[in-house]
Design an enzyme around this catalytic site. Structure first.
Site, PDB file in Angstrom:
ATOM      1  N   TYR A  58     -10.312  13.486   1.657  1.00 29.60           N
ATOM      2  CA  TYR A  58      -9.856  12.635   0.547  1.00 29.60           C
ATOM      3  C   TYR A  58     -10.649  12.572  -0.634  1.00 29.60           C
ATOM      4  O   TYR A  58     -11.729  11.896  -0.725  1.00 29.60           O
ATOM      5  CB  TYR A  58      -9.397  11.186   1.165  1.00 29.60           C
ATOM      6  CG  TYR A  58      -8.425  10.952   2.424  1.00 29.60           C
ATOM      7  CD1 TYR A  58      -7.629  12.010   2.664  1.00 29.60           C
ATOM      8  CD2 TYR A  58      -8.553   9.951   3.281  1.00 29.60           C
ATOM      9  CE1 TYR A  58      -6.888  11.971   3.561  1.00 29.60           C
ATOM     10  CE2 TYR A  58      -7.864   9.897   4.340  1.00 29.60           C
ATOM     11  CZ  TYR A  58      -6.706  10.901   4.552  1.00 29.60           C
ATOM     12  OH  TYR A  58      -5.875  10.686   5.533  1.00 29.60           O
ATOM     13  N   HIS A 124      -8.059  16.673  11.911  1.00 25.52           N
ATOM     14  CA  HIS A 124      -6.780  16.667  11.133  1.00 25.52           C
ATOM     15  C   HIS A 124      -5.855  17.418  11.463  1.00 25.52           C
ATOM     16  O   HIS A 124      -4.792  17.183  11.303  1.00 25.52           O
ATOM     17  CB  HIS A 124      -7.590  16.655   9.537  1.00 25.52           C
ATOM     18  CG  HIS A 124      -6.879  15.750   8.579  1.00 25.52           C
ATOM     19  ND1 HIS A 124      -7.549  15.390   7.419  1.00 25.52           N
ATOM     20  CD2 HIS A 124      -5.679  15.195   8.556  1.00 25.52           C
ATOM     21  CE1 HIS A 124      -6.850  14.284   6.751  1.00 25.52           C
ATOM     22  NE2 HIS A 124      -5.696  14.452   7.302  1.00 25.52           N
ATOM     23  N   PRO A 219       2.815   3.051   8.074  1.00 26.67           N
ATOM     24  CA  PRO A 219       3.762   2.248   8.760  1.00 26.67           C
ATOM     25  C   PRO A 219       4.593   1.166   7.786  1.00 26.67           C
ATOM     26  O   PRO A 219       5.610   0.575   8.099  1.00 26.67           O
ATOM     27  CB  PRO A 219       2.661   1.191   9.337  1.00 26.67           C
ATOM     28  CG  PRO A 219       1.635   1.082   8.485  1.00 26.67           C
ATOM     29  CD  PRO A 219       1.551   2.812   7.978  1.00 26.67           C
ATOM     30  N   LEU A 220       4.252   1.564   6.295  1.00 24.62           N
ATOM     31  CA  LEU A 220       5.328   0.936   5.381  1.00 24.62           C
ATOM     32  C   LEU A 220       6.051   1.809   4.688  1.00 24.62           C
ATOM     33  O   LEU A 220       6.579   1.479   3.333  1.00 24.62           O
ATOM     34  CB  LEU A 220       4.203   0.158   4.371  1.00 24.62           C
ATOM     35  CG  LEU A 220       3.503  -0.997   4.788  1.00 24.62           C
ATOM     36  CD1 LEU A 220       2.547  -1.846   3.807  1.00 24.62           C
ATOM     37  CD2 LEU A 220       4.500  -1.913   5.880  1.00 24.62           C
ATOM     38  N   GLY A 221       6.287   2.988   5.246  1.00 21.20           N
ATOM     39  CA  GLY A 221       7.046   4.138   4.613  1.00 21.20           C
ATOM     40  C   GLY A 221       6.508   4.406   3.143  1.00 21.20           C
ATOM     41  O   GLY A 221       7.544   4.696   2.271  1.00 21.20           O
ATOM     42  N   GLY A 223       5.185   2.850   1.083  1.00 12.86           N
ATOM     43  CA  GLY A 223       5.461   1.830   0.107  1.00 12.86           C
ATOM     44  C   GLY A 223       6.811   1.337   0.020  1.00 12.86           C
ATOM     45  O   GLY A 223       6.940   0.276  -0.481  1.00 12.86           O
ATOM     46  N   PHE A 224       7.514   2.129   0.569  1.00 13.26           N
ATOM     47  CA  PHE A 224       9.138   1.950   0.218  1.00 13.26           C
ATOM     48  C   PHE A 224       9.497   0.560   0.985  1.00 13.26           C
ATOM     49  O   PHE A 224      10.297  -0.435   0.457  1.00 13.26           O
ATOM     50  CB  PHE A 224      10.306   3.051   0.665  1.00 13.26           C
ATOM     51  CG  PHE A 224      11.639   2.841   0.695  1.00 13.26           C
ATOM     52  CD1 PHE A 224      12.229   2.786  -0.654  1.00 13.26           C
ATOM     53  CD2 PHE A 224      12.414   2.320   1.610  1.00 13.26           C
ATOM     54  CE1 PHE A 224      13.476   2.494  -0.704  1.00 13.26           C
ATOM     55  CE2 PHE A 224      13.661   1.936   1.534  1.00 13.26           C
ATOM     56  CZ  PHE A 224      14.284   2.058   0.274  1.00 13.26           C
TER      57      PHE A 224
END
Length: 332
Positions: A58, A124, A219-221, A223-224
């Site tokens: 990252y 990874h 877990p929030l797709g 951001g969607f």
């Protein structure tokens, strides 16, 4: 915050952790602010979201350096998880699982993170040119050397398995069975959300049967599922969502019933509850070994995500989520 175990040992973390990737990698580079990200990490630790998930790729490297600024002051408050096995080049990413490289990568991560031990060291991606047992054996040597406390594996994407005719995560399950013979797996990281539930088919049950922690990535797709994205608003060129099959304007519009369903459930739990918190609570409800890893670079969202650990969905809520239409992408 509720504590959940990583593996069968004595390691435990807050039920909601902090995915640190957006602070330094992908997702709208123009909006990254180092000091703002540092504040977000501090706030997460204050609230019990102590699992800080990063990787040497990252940035590359800059995400670990950023966390090192916090860990220099608050190492005792944090559970540090980082990864090795991927090298970032000019317009390409390649796997490197050679034992010598993995050990050098660990030493480099320790320096950047300003710590003498990594709590969870994750592979990874497996290197197709190196037997995964050899890579895992080198990682096990790091545990024996006292540089690492536990080992984890990141899953290969589920959709590729579907396209090849295999079951979701079939490749990952084969890797897990192989490395488990070398040294115990303490955690598996894979995508899990209301719009990407593939891990529920076989991967999460495999972990549950063996007492292995499950780190729910995205877990929030992406951001969607927060309900804060507007179809057609577009993304910056370096944002991977600009090329994602579920983030075309048409697919975002088609998937709005998912957000609407989460918003209905949120309203039943109070005016301050958000769709994102319902989405995170759904992930946590999938098993006591599941830890949610929402990524953010803002203190506000770190605070909102941590509060989701206290939200308990009812059987009726869970049934309503189960009845929502599956997410669509341009590949469908």
């Amino acid at each position: 915050m509720e504590r959940r175990r990583i593996g069968t040992g004595a390691l435990s973390v807050g039920a909601v952790g902090l995915g640190c990737m957006p602070m330094s990698w992908a997702y709208s580079g123009s909006r990254r602010r180092g000091e703002e990200s540092v504040r977000a990490v501090h706030r997460a630790l204050d609230l019990g979201s102590d699992l800080l998930d990063t990787a040497d790729m990252y940035g590359p490297f800059t995400n670990e350096l950023l966390l090192g600024r916090v860990l220099r002051e608050r190492r005792a408050d944090a559970f540090v998880s980082t990864k090795a096995g991927l090298l970032v080049g000019d317009q390409h990413i390649v796997a490197n699982g050679r034992p010598g490289y993995v050990k050098r990568a660990c030493d480099a991560s320790l320096r950047r993170l300003q710590t003498d031990v990594i709590d969870l060291y994750q592979l990874h991606r497996a290197d197709p040119e190196v037997p995964v047992e050899e890579t895992w054996g080198a990682m096990a040597d790091l545990v024996r050397a006292g540089k690492v406390r536990a080992l984890g594996l990141c899953a290969v994407g589920a959709r590729g398995g579907r396209r090849s005719g295999n079951g979701p995560h079939e490749g990952t399950l084969r890797q897990l069975q192989r490395v488990q013979q070398v040294f115990p797996v303490s955690a598996v990281q894979a995508e899990l959300s209301v719009w990407s539930p593939e891990a529920l088919t076989a991967l999460l049950p495999w972990c549950a049967e063996r007492g292995i922690g499950f780190l729910a990535a995205m877990p929030l797709g992406n951001g969607f599922l927060t309900g804060t994205l507007t179809p057609g608003e577009g993304f910056e060129p370096d944002d991977p969502r600009a090329r994602h099959p579920r983030f075309t304007a048409e697919m975002m519009a088609a998937n709005q019933p998912l957000v609407a369903g989460l918003r209905r459930i949120a309203r039943r739990h109070g005016a301050e509850v958000t769709p994102a918190q319902v989405a995170l609570a759904w992930v946590l409800a999938q098993g006591p070994q599941v830890i949610a890893l929402p990524g953010t670079k803002r203190e506000r969202w770190a605070r909102e995500n941590a509060a989701a650990a206290g939200l308990r969905l009812t059987p009726e809520d869970l049934a309503e989520v189960a009845a929502l239409p599956p997410a669509l992408g341009s590949w469908d």
